[in-house]
Motif scaffolding. Structure first.
Motif, short mmCIF file in Angstrom:
data_model
loop_
_atom_site.label_atom_id
_atom_site.label_comp_id
_atom_site.label_asym_id
_atom_site.label_seq_id
_atom_site.Cartn_x
_atom_site.Cartn_y
_atom_site.Cartn_z
N GLY A 165 0.88 -1.30 -0.08
CA GLY A 165 -0.10 0.00 0.06
C GLY A 165 0.87 1.29 0.06
O GLY A 165 1.92 1.23 -0.28
N THR A 166 0.13 2.23 0.33
CA THR A 166 0.78 3.49 0.50
C THR A 166 1.05 4.23 1.63
O THR A 166 0.30 3.76 2.80
N LEU A 167 1.14 5.60 1.89
CA LEU A 167 1.04 6.09 3.07
C LEU A 167 -0.11 7.11 3.24
O LEU A 167 -0.13 8.02 4.17
N GLU A 168 -1.03 7.20 2.44
CA GLU A 168 -2.28 7.53 2.50
C GLU A 168 -2.82 7.39 3.84
O GLU A 168 -3.01 6.14 4.24
N PRO A 169 -3.37 8.48 4.70
CA PRO A 169 -3.89 7.97 5.86
C PRO A 169 -4.91 6.97 6.04
O PRO A 169 -4.81 6.24 7.05
N PHE A 170 -5.75 6.89 4.98
CA PHE A 170 -6.81 5.63 5.22
C PHE A 170 -6.22 4.47 5.22
O PHE A 170 -7.05 3.66 5.42
N LYS A 171 -5.14 4.29 4.61
CA LYS A 171 -4.30 2.96 4.39
C LYS A 171 -3.95 2.57 5.94
O LYS A 171 -3.68 1.39 6.21
N ASN A 172 -3.88 3.51 6.73
CA ASN A 172 -3.91 3.01 8.15
C ASN A 172 -2.51 2.30 8.68
O ASN A 172 -2.55 1.51 9.47
N LEU A 173 -1.35 2.60 7.94
CA LEU A 173 0.02 1.99 8.14
C LEU A 173 0.45 2.43 9.60
O LEU A 173 0.90 1.41 10.22
N PRO A 174 0.12 3.52 10.15
CA PRO A 174 0.77 3.83 11.49
C PRO A 174 0.25 2.66 12.48
O PRO A 174 0.82 2.23 13.46
N THR A 175 -1.25 2.36 12.43
CA THR A 175 -1.58 1.51 13.44
C THR A 175 -0.87 -0.05 13.17
O THR A 175 -0.62 -0.62 14.08
N SER A 229 -6.52 -1.15 6.26
CA SER A 229 -7.26 0.07 5.78
C SER A 229 -8.51 0.33 6.45
O SER A 229 -9.13 -0.50 7.16
N THR A 230 -8.81 1.86 6.82
CA THR A 230 -10.01 2.15 7.21
C THR A 230 -10.98 2.58 6.40
O THR A 230 -12.12 2.43 6.54
N TYR A 231 -10.64 2.71 5.01
CA TYR A 231 -11.32 2.72 4.07
C TYR A 231 -10.78 2.28 2.74
O TYR A 231 -9.73 2.36 2.29
N GLU A 232 -11.40 1.43 1.89
CA GLU A 232 -11.23 0.67 0.75
C GLU A 232 -12.59 0.66 0.04
O GLU A 232 -13.70 0.47 0.68
#
Length: 323
Positions: A165-175, A229-232
């Motif tokens: 994935g990417t670093l877009e916020p909704f991809k939720n990588l920090p979690t 992800s929080t959104y897909e």
């Protein structure tokens, strides 16, 4: 003999993009190329913009919006509603990002969507009626994404969790990063990131953007594929992971559940790092559970086909041209 349907296709990112939408476009066009009843003209960007040939019967805009006008009916594929669900704070940027979607809603004759959830998003944000939209689920290239083939390993041979994935916020990588650190405190299991992500360190092995054949090797070698992800509106990494026979853990969001069904392990709250940590540790430490998820994922992935996606896409293009 009836002449082939002439489809003009927006090919703006086809030559250099290996992300999910570009793989979708390539897969469908590859199947069109094998048919005698359809003729494709790729419309690329040039000094004077993009123009469909006069002989085209219909234009297909597969990139989440309409980027040029034409004299014939058009069909648009929507993959998500990100510019409306997460609008940019700057008015000019927000207007530029939303314009292709709005132009599509105003001018297209028919719409394709990659999931039922996408249809609901397009109806909500663009007021496009459900009856004008058709679901064409994505697929996988089964000669690439399958359990058979080389499995990639890390230089130090550690097992790893794979994130695509990417670093877009909704991809939720920090979690996922926080959950990974909690689940594997000694970094005994690494986190491999395929896509634009943070730099490599003792925990993270960063790959950057990976083309499909190499990516399949990373799927096959992973102990777990994580989709936080929080959104897909579809979730291609989830499907590709299942198709490669790798256990998948995903956030329980509408479209991911629509695609993954009973083929995945689910985390109910995407932002709950503790729940993610517990699920990662439990699946990583339980060979029986991984075997069960592998079998369930393969069975679920078998329901998704690029052949069917291309056939359904062509049917809508043909109806639109004849309508």
């Amino acid at each position: 003999m009836k002449r082939p349907l002439h489809v003009a296709v927006d090919a703006r990112d086809l030559a250099h993009d290996w992300r999910g939408i570009a793989r979708y476009v390539r897969a469908v066009l590859a199947r069109f190329a094998q048919r005698s009843d359809v003729r494709v003209t790729l419309v690329e960007r040039g000094l004077f913009g993009q123009r469909a040939p006069r002989s085209a019967d219909v234009v297909w805009h597969p990139w989440n919006g309409t980027f040029f006008s034409a004299h014939v009916p058009s069909v648009v594929t929507f993959h998500d509603a990100v510019p409306f669900r997460f609008p940019a704070g700057d008015p000019r940027k927000r207007r530029n990002e939303q314009e292709p979607w709005l132009r599509s809603a105003a001018t297209a004759s028919a719409f394709l969507a990659n999931s039922r959830y996408t249809i609901s998003e397009v109806e909500r944000f663009l007021n496009v009626p459900v009856e004008r939209q058709t679901v064409t689920y994505l697929g996988v290239e089964r000669d690439v994404f399958s359990p058979q083939g080389e499995a990639n390993v890390l230089p130090d041979s550690r097992p790893y969790v794979l994130y695509v994935g990417t670093l877009e916020p909704f991809k939720n990588l920090p979690t996922l990063l926080a959950a990974h650190a909690r689940a594997f405190p000694q970094a005994e299991t690494a986190l491999v990131i395929a896509g634009n992500g943070p730099p490599s360190d003792e925990r993270v092995h960063a790959l950057g953007v990976v083309e499909p054949v190499a990516l399949a090797g990373w799927y096959r070698g992973a102990r777990i594929v994580a989709v936080p992800s929080t959104y897909e509106c579809f979730g291609l990494p989830l499907l590709e992971g299942m198709a490669c026979g790798t256990p998948v853990i995903a956030s329980r969001t509408p479209s991911l559940e629509e695609v993954g069904g009973d083929g995945c392990a689910w985390v109910d709250d995407p932002l709950d790092a503790v729940a993610w940590s517990e699920t990662l540790a439990a699946v990583a430490g339980d060979a029986g559970r991984r075997a069960q998820l592998q079998a369930a994922g393969l069975a679920r992935a078998a329901a998704f086909s690029w052949d069917r996606c291309a056939e359904e896409t062509l049917a809508v293009l043909r109806r639109t041209a004849e309508g």
